[in-house]
Write a protein that holds these residues in place. Structure first.
Motif, PDB file in Angstrom:
ATOM      1  N   PRO A   1     -26.518 -22.505  30.659  1.00  0.00           N
ATOM      2  CA  PRO A   1     -26.507 -21.080  30.368  1.00  0.00           C
ATOM      3  C   PRO A   1     -25.920 -20.350  31.566  1.00  0.00           C
ATOM      4  CG  PRO A   1     -28.721 -21.802  30.947  1.00  0.00           C
ATOM      5  CD  PRO A   1     -27.847 -23.015  30.963  1.00  0.00           C
TER       6      PRO A   1
ATOM      7  N   ILE B   1     -28.455 -16.936  40.150  1.00  0.00           N
ATOM      8  CA  ILE B   1     -27.955 -18.299  40.239  1.00  0.00           C
ATOM      9  C   ILE B   1     -29.015 -19.332  39.887  1.00  0.00           C
ATOM     10  CG2 ILE B   1     -27.157 -20.007  41.898  1.00  0.00           C
ATOM     11  CD1 ILE B   1     -25.896 -17.183  43.104  1.00  0.00           C
ATOM     12  N   ALA B   2     -28.631 -20.172  38.962  1.00  0.00           N
ATOM     13  CA  ALA B   2     -29.566 -21.194  38.516  1.00  0.00           C
ATOM     14  C   ALA B   2     -29.629 -22.301  39.556  1.00  0.00           C
ATOM     15  CB  ALA B   2     -29.103 -21.751  37.183  1.00  0.00           C
ATOM     16  N   LEU B   3     -30.747 -22.450  40.101  1.00  0.00           N
ATOM     17  CA  LEU B   3     -30.887 -23.481  41.120  1.00  0.00           C
ATOM     18  C   LEU B   3     -31.382 -24.760  40.490  1.00  0.00           C
ATOM     19  CD1 LEU B   3     -32.430 -21.204  43.782  1.00  0.00           C
ATOM     20  CD2 LEU B   3     -30.250 -22.382  43.971  1.00  0.00           C
ATOM     21  N   SER B   4     -30.699 -25.808  40.831  1.00  0.00           N
ATOM     22  CA  SER B   4     -31.112 -27.078  40.239  1.00  0.00           C
ATOM     23  C   SER B   4     -32.255 -27.693  41.019  1.00  0.00           C
ATOM     24  CB  SER B   4     -29.933 -28.034  40.195  1.00  0.00           C
ATOM     25  OG  SER B   4     -29.399 -28.168  41.479  1.00  0.00           O
ATOM     26  N   ALA B   5     -32.511 -27.160  42.209  1.00  0.00           N
ATOM     27  CA  ALA B   5     -33.604 -27.738  42.973  1.00  0.00           C
ATOM     28  C   ALA B   5     -34.921 -27.274  42.393  1.00  0.00           C
ATOM     29  CB  ALA B   5     -33.504 -27.307  44.424  1.00  0.00           C
TER      30      ALA B   5
ATOM     31  N   ARG C   1     -24.440 -24.188  39.728  1.00  0.00           N
ATOM     32  CA  ARG C   1     -25.094 -25.409  39.300  1.00  0.00           C
ATOM     33  C   ARG C   1     -25.753 -25.157  37.957  1.00  0.00           C
ATOM     34  NH1 ARG C   1     -25.528 -30.148  42.764  1.00  0.00           N
ATOM     35  NH2 ARG C   1     -23.716 -29.606  43.975  1.00  0.00           N
ATOM     36  N   MET C   2     -25.743 -26.181  37.171  1.00  0.00           N
ATOM     37  CA  MET C   2     -26.484 -26.011  35.926  1.00  0.00           C
ATOM     38  C   MET C   2     -27.927 -26.418  36.158  1.00  0.00           C
ATOM     39  SD  MET C   2     -25.225 -29.182  33.747  1.00  0.00           S
ATOM     40  CE  MET C   2     -25.070 -30.805  34.352  1.00  0.00           C
ATOM     41  N   PRO C   3     -28.794 -25.975  35.294  1.00  0.00           N
ATOM     42  CA  PRO C   3     -30.201 -26.306  35.464  1.00  0.00           C
ATOM     43  C   PRO C   3     -30.445 -27.784  35.176  1.00  0.00           C
ATOM     44  CG  PRO C   3     -29.883 -25.196  33.387  1.00  0.00           C
ATOM     45  CD  PRO C   3     -28.564 -25.205  34.070  1.00  0.00           C
TER      46      PRO C   3
ATOM     47  N   SER D   1     -37.080 -27.023  49.720  1.00  0.00           N
ATOM     48  CA  SER D   1     -36.883 -26.736  48.303  1.00  0.00           C
ATOM     49  C   SER D   1     -35.456 -26.945  47.816  1.00  0.00           C
ATOM     50  CB  SER D   1     -37.290 -25.292  47.990  1.00  0.00           C
ATOM     51  OG  SER D   1     -38.583 -25.057  48.459  1.00  0.00           O
TER      52      SER D   1
ATOM     53  N   PRO E   1     -34.504 -31.922  47.897  1.00  0.00           N
ATOM     54  CA  PRO E   1     -34.395 -32.373  46.495  1.00  0.00           C
ATOM     55  C   PRO E   1     -32.968 -32.763  46.123  1.00  0.00           C
ATOM     56  CG  PRO E   1     -35.663 -30.358  46.612  1.00  0.00           C
ATOM     57  CD  PRO E   1     -35.115 -30.584  47.973  1.00  0.00           C
ATOM     58  N   LEU E   2     -31.995 -31.964  46.586  1.00  0.00           N
ATOM     59  CA  LEU E   2     -30.623 -32.283  46.212  1.00  0.00           C
ATOM     60  C   LEU E   2     -30.124 -33.528  46.934  1.00  0.00           C
ATOM     61  CD1 LEU E   2     -29.029 -28.750  45.971  1.00  0.00           C
ATOM     62  CD2 LEU E   2     -29.707 -30.301  44.142  1.00  0.00           C
TER      63      LEU E   2
ATOM     64  N   HIS F   1     -34.471 -36.317  42.417  1.00  0.00           N
ATOM     65  CA  HIS F   1     -33.945 -35.307  41.537  1.00  0.00           C
ATOM     66  C   HIS F   1     -32.477 -35.599  41.241  1.00  0.00           C
ATOM     67  CE1 HIS F   1     -32.827 -31.463  39.948  1.00  0.00           C
ATOM     68  NE2 HIS F   1     -31.868 -31.405  40.831  1.00  0.00           N
TER      69      HIS F   1
END
Lengths: 313, 322, 432
Positions: free
Chosen positions: A16, A21-25, B9-11, B228, B232-233, B316
């Protein structure tokens, strides 16, 4: 043939588009900005201090190696713990270079390492990409098999491997080092798989929508984005090949084919005193190409910072 | 490229099932072809691995059931080598030593490497530091042995410092069975740190700067950014390193070989691979040596399986592949 | 079209990976040629030694234009034997090869070495069995047959430092005492005690068979193995007592195990800086003391004995053997006999050589420089000396295993009886 719906292939939906900003973390929550420049400077100074101390502990043996290479044998025997050479001598370098055919061994090691690195980068990133992003039957089992081969201690396969090389007629040939080197590196495959996994999926999805084939996606989208990983892998593989000792020793018979580590061991006899000045000079000579590889490689890793990840294109 | 790849980044990846359906025939055609691509891509490594690793190891596996010194004719002995190995006190000691090395060096070594990589990433002078941390990797093993043997002597710098600070007798690291293993751990961490830092730095480069930037704008502090976002990344790479580090620490050999003679005082630093090498090439007992290597492989498999089980909690990924 | 494209890419994918492999097939070096006139031989050695071997090859081929000789050098001793094992296992071993004294028995037992007695006694032989010193065959001799001969030898002599002895207030000269037949164990231990009181190290030994078994033999005690090869030292009270004495010297720091000193700042450094009285080593020590610049401060003496008379002690050797499956039997023997002959050994050892000939008629290389002053001691000790017992050399790893047990004794973690019992257990276990 163009694909109309990439999401089926990879099993993911398009993200979406979100203005926040969509954070993937996971576990990330925004928080109020923090201030305090003085505190920051202090922590920076502390950080540098720690890094300098740690760095010196790391580099000390290397410096010791260099310093020792400039010491004379009498000094080494009479005052082995002295730090600085007294007097300084460059003879060890000349002696080491002349005592054994270093030039030839250098060429041998360099071209073997270059071929193995180039080959591994290609085959391992291909396999890594496939394991990370292509769904095919048996992928899981095969990946486990790859990992399991990493767990086999090399020493135990020495004799069977040697027998195999005899059958192939590769004993006393660089082929015995190059071909297995570039075709059998589970570590490299695993590393590349992890690097591909850490790339965002939408990278290739767009290409799949555009109808690009897997090879094109791999070649023109994945590889350019793997640069930091490839640089790290190059360093690791080059080091491994450059330092390999037991297998080249067993597999190579003709002195003209010897690699650098085989010559290095010629400076330490079974009996009697070892001229450590000579050993260290020879070691230093053999280290230079790896330092160059490292300096170039680390620059690739660090400089990709500005252009890293998705910012690259 | 399309705007899908502009930096956001996508979710978290969504399960495959939620993807909208497409024309079934096309899907299968694409999939079939894609599967072939998969095999092609892994082909070179798969063939190489089979021929150059699996095949020789299969031979070793067979030899594990034989009595052979490499010189005379071999004879089959069934499971005798295994039972003999299981009763060999030296094997058990090797296993315990090796596990201690793994448990001590992997967490400490990787923890240090992550911290150093994250610290270095933001520094302008990072290239210089990186060279320092990488130095052990290119230092000749002879020099490494010389320095550390000197450091670990009872009258060496390390021991006398410790003695002065804690007011105890200066420890003789390599002569004391209790300390010799610790000495091996220290040198192992020291010598592998540089490579791990390099790998982690490369992993950090794969994290999109915009993610970090966004978090920073949102006011995340350094610790929060690390905890955070970066960690994780970075976790796929950390996971990789921990698996590889465990595997290679279970194969600890070189450090022991150059640092201490004859596996240390009272076999205090005898590791499994040292045991395997000693049996095979020191004692020409190729059968027992192969049996020990099978035991090592099984042990490694178990530990790696545990790690892969645990990764689901801690690692992750950009998608759900694992 | 898309199909064709994907095929192209597929080809590329395969091609790119395999091109390297295929393209490289051209630069294969190939194995050693197997014909009747080519002799491939292998050894370990330092760069210097290997250069000399190459020179020997050249001279040899000048003498025998019909024979081609190729050297397969391996620098390191341990890995040399790993490689030889791999080669023998795959039937690609050289025609002639060195074997270390701790591995020789195993090689003989395997039946992979050519029996040499007849050839040695033939008219073309420059190396008759009697030309060698009998004690040096060790494990190479079995049931009257020879499977190899010693390349050269290195008797473990007591190097001593006159400066250190003087510093400890010792006025007598060990070599002079030996000449008068007064070089007794008592005198030796007395000197060591004085050295220790002066804050110096008494003696430095390498921990290997020659140290502990020479101590037994020099003290007039029987060999640790009996005729049948069984280990018996642990049931001989006199031997246990003697080993106890040896152990106590190490335990109180009068004697030092050279192996436990760090690389680069080890026994050599201690010796040339006059911090130790005695250093038990072979002829190769000449290089060390000469480099340090005061060679005249050092001399050599045999092992002390209870009565002051010379007794046999350990001599380090390596053997040259011929591959039982060689395709070039005659050429291989020609090379073998010329390599070991008095002439061959002279060629290999003269001018700063680091060993003592194992054959009669080449002693000049030891005496020519007149250094050390008592260089004749090397020869005397070799004449009566012995190499590692066949019973011990027959089992790979036994010798090092026993040395490990002795290290525990030296470090005070076991007493003499326990040590010898452990050695006996090791010997018995591997005897099965």
């Amino acid at each position: 043939m163009s694909l109309t719906n990439p999401s089926l292939v990879d099993g993911t939906q398009l993200p979406p588009t979100d203005s926040t900003i969509a954070l993937s973390a996971p576990g990330y929550r925004p928080r109020a900005p923090r201030t305090g420049k003085g505190k920051r400077r202090l922590s920076q100074t502390l950080l540098h201090a720690l890094l300098v101390v740690g760095g010196l502990a790391m580099v000390f043996p290397f410096l010791w190696m260099l310093l020792t290479s400039f010491k004379t044998l009498p000094q080494l025997l009479k005052d082995p713990l002295s730090v600085l050479p007294q007097p300084w001598t460059f003879d060890n370098y000349a002696d080491a270079w002349n005592a054994v055919p270093f030039g030839q061994a250098y060429l041998n090691s360099l071209y073997i390492a270059a071929l193995v690195v180039a080959g591994t980068l290609l085959t391992a990133s291909m396999a890594g990409y496939a394991f990370a992003r292509i769904r095919f039957r048996g992928a899981r089992v095969l990946f486990i098999l790859f990992l399991a081969t990493q767990m086999i201690p090399k020493q135990v396969t020495l004799i069977p491997f040697y027998l195999l090389m005899t059958q192939l007629g590769w004993v006393d040939s660089h082929l015995a080092l190059i071909v297995p080197g570039l075709l059998a590196n589970p570590f490299a495959v695993f590393l590349m798989r992890q690097f591909v996994l850490s790339l965002p999926k939408e990278l290739e999805e767009a290409a799949i929508v555009d109808g690009a084939g897997r090879w094109r996606i791999f070649w023109s989208i994945i590889l350019p984005n793997l640069k930091p990983g490839l640089a790290a892998l190059s360093i690791i593989v080059a080091l491994d090949v450059w330092n390999a000792f037991l297998f080249p020793l067993v597999l190579l018979n003709t002195p003209d084919l010897f690699t650098v580590p085989l010559l290095l061991s010629a400076f330490q006899g079974q009996f009697g005193s070892v001229n450590y000045g000579l050993v260290m000079a020879a070691s230093a000579i053999s280290t230079i190409p790896m330092l160059i590889v490292f300096v170039i490689g680390q620059r690739r890793i660090l400089n990709s910072m500005a252009a890293s990840g998705l910012g690259g294109r | 490229m399309s705007d899908l790849a502009t930096g956001e980044r996508m979710p978290q990846a969504l399960p495959a099932a939620s993807a909208p359906p497409a024309t079934p025939r096309r899907e299968s055609a694409w999939r079939r072809r894609d599967r072939r691509w998969g095999y092609l891509f892994i082909g070179p490594q798969l063939i190489g691995m089979t021929v150059f690793v699996v095949l020789p190891f299969a031979a070793s596996l067979v030899l594990a059931f034989a009595s052979w010194d490499g010189l005379s004719d071999l004879s089959w002995v069934g499971f005798e080598n295994f039972t003999a190995q299981f009763q060999d006190e030296l094997l058990w000691r090797s296993i315990v030593n090796t596990l201690i090395i793994a448990v001590v060096t992997v967490p400490i070594g990787l923890g240090l490497a992550v911290v150093i990589a994250v610290a270095l990433e933001r520094l302008k002078t990072r290239a210089l530091y990186l060279v320092l941390f990488f130095a052990p990797v290119v230092t000749s093993t002879v020099a490494v042995a010389m320095i550390w043997q000197q450091m670990f002597r009872a009258d060496g710098v390390l021991s006398t410092t410790i003695a002065n600070v804690f007011g105890i007798d200066p420890p003789d690291w390599l002569g004391d069975p209790k300390l010799a293993l610790l000495a091996v751990c220290i040198v192992t961490i020291w010598s592998s740190l540089g490579l791990n830092v390099v790998i982690f730095l490369a992993g950090l480069q794969n994290i999109s700067p915009s993610v970090i930037e966004a978090a920073r704008i949102d006011g995340a502090g350094a610790w929060r950014l690390f905890r955070s976002i970066r960690l994780p990344l970075l976790s796929p790479i950390v996971f990789f390193s921990s698996v590889v580090a465990f595997i290679s620490s279970l194969q600890t050999f070189d450090t022991v070989y150059v640092l201490v003679s004859n596996a240390g005082p009272d076999n205090a630093t005898r590791t499994i691979v040292y045991h395997i090498y000693d049996l095979g090439f020191g004692k020409f007992q190729i059968g027992p040596s192969s049996a020990a290597s099978v035991i090592l492989l099984l042990l490694t498999l178990v530990i790696t399986a545990i790690q892969f089980g645990a990764q689901k909690k801690f690692v992750h990924y950009e998608d759900d592949a694992a | 079209m898309a199909r064709a494209n994907s095929k192209m890419r597929r080809l590329l994918a395969i091609g790119a990976a395999s091109a390297l492999a295929i393209g490289l097939a051209a630069c294969s070096g190939g194995g050693g040629a197997k014909d009747a006139n080519t002799v491939v031989w292998s050894t370990w050695g330092t760069a210097e030694e290997l250069t000399r071997y190459q020179d020997f090859n050249k001279e040899f081929m000048k003498r025998h234009p019909d024979i081609t000789v190729k050297l397969q050098p391996v620098a390191s001793y341990e890995e040399y034997h790993s490689k030889l094992l791999a080669q023998l296992a795959s039937n690609t071993a050289p025609d002639v090869f060195y074997v270390g004294d701790d591995k020789m028995g195993q090689f003989v037992d395997s039946g992979r070495l050519m029996p040499l007695k007849k050839l040695m006694e033939s008219k073309d032989s420059q190396t008759k069995p009697d030309d060698f010193f009998p004690g040096l065959f060790g494990a190479a001799e079995q049931d009257g047959e020879y499977y190899g001969a010693p390349n050269d030898s290195n008797p473990d002599v007591l190097w001593y430092d006159k400066t250190a002895l003087a510093a400890a207030g010792i006025t007598e000269d060990p070599a002079a005492l030996a000449e008068q037949g007064e070089w007794t164990t008592e005198k030796y231990l007395e000197m060591n005690a004085k050295l220790k009181d002066a804050g110096l190290t008494g003696s430095m030994f390498w921990n290997y068979w020659a140290t502990h078994w020479s101590w037994l033999s020099s003290q007039g005690l029987p060999a640790p193995y009996d005729e049948s090869g069984a280990f018996t030292a642990n049931s001989d009270p006199a031997s246990v007592a003697a080993i106890g004495e040896l152990g106590s010297q190490f335990q109180d720091g009068t004697f030092v195990v050279a192996d436990t000193l760090p690389d680069g700042a080890g026994a050599d450094s201690i010796f040339v800086t006059h911090k130790a009285g005695f250093f038990v080593q072979g002829r190769y020590t000449i290089g060390t003391v000469q480099t340090a610049g005061e060679p005249d401060a050092y001399d050599i003496v045999r092992w002390p004995t209870p009565d002051g008379q010379a007794a046999p002690t350990g001599v380090a050797v390596s053997f040259l053997a011929i591959n039982g499956k060689t395709q070039a039997k005659d050429a291989a023997f020609t090379f073998w006999t010329e390599f070991l002959s008095a002439e061959g050994q002279t060629f290999r050892l003269e001018g700063g050589g680091n060993a003592v000939p194992s054959i009669k008629g080449a002693d000049d290389v030891v005496l020519e420089d007149g250094y050390p002053a008592h260089a004749q001691t090397f020869l005397d000790m070799r004449d009566i000396g012995f190499t590692n017992y066949a019973a011990e050399a027959r089992v790979p790893g036994l010798s090092t295993g026993i040395s490990d047990e002795f290290l525990k004794l030296y470090q005070g973690k076991a007493d003499a009886q326990q040590t010898l019992d452990a050695a006996a257990a090791l010997a018995e276990k591997s005897g099965k």
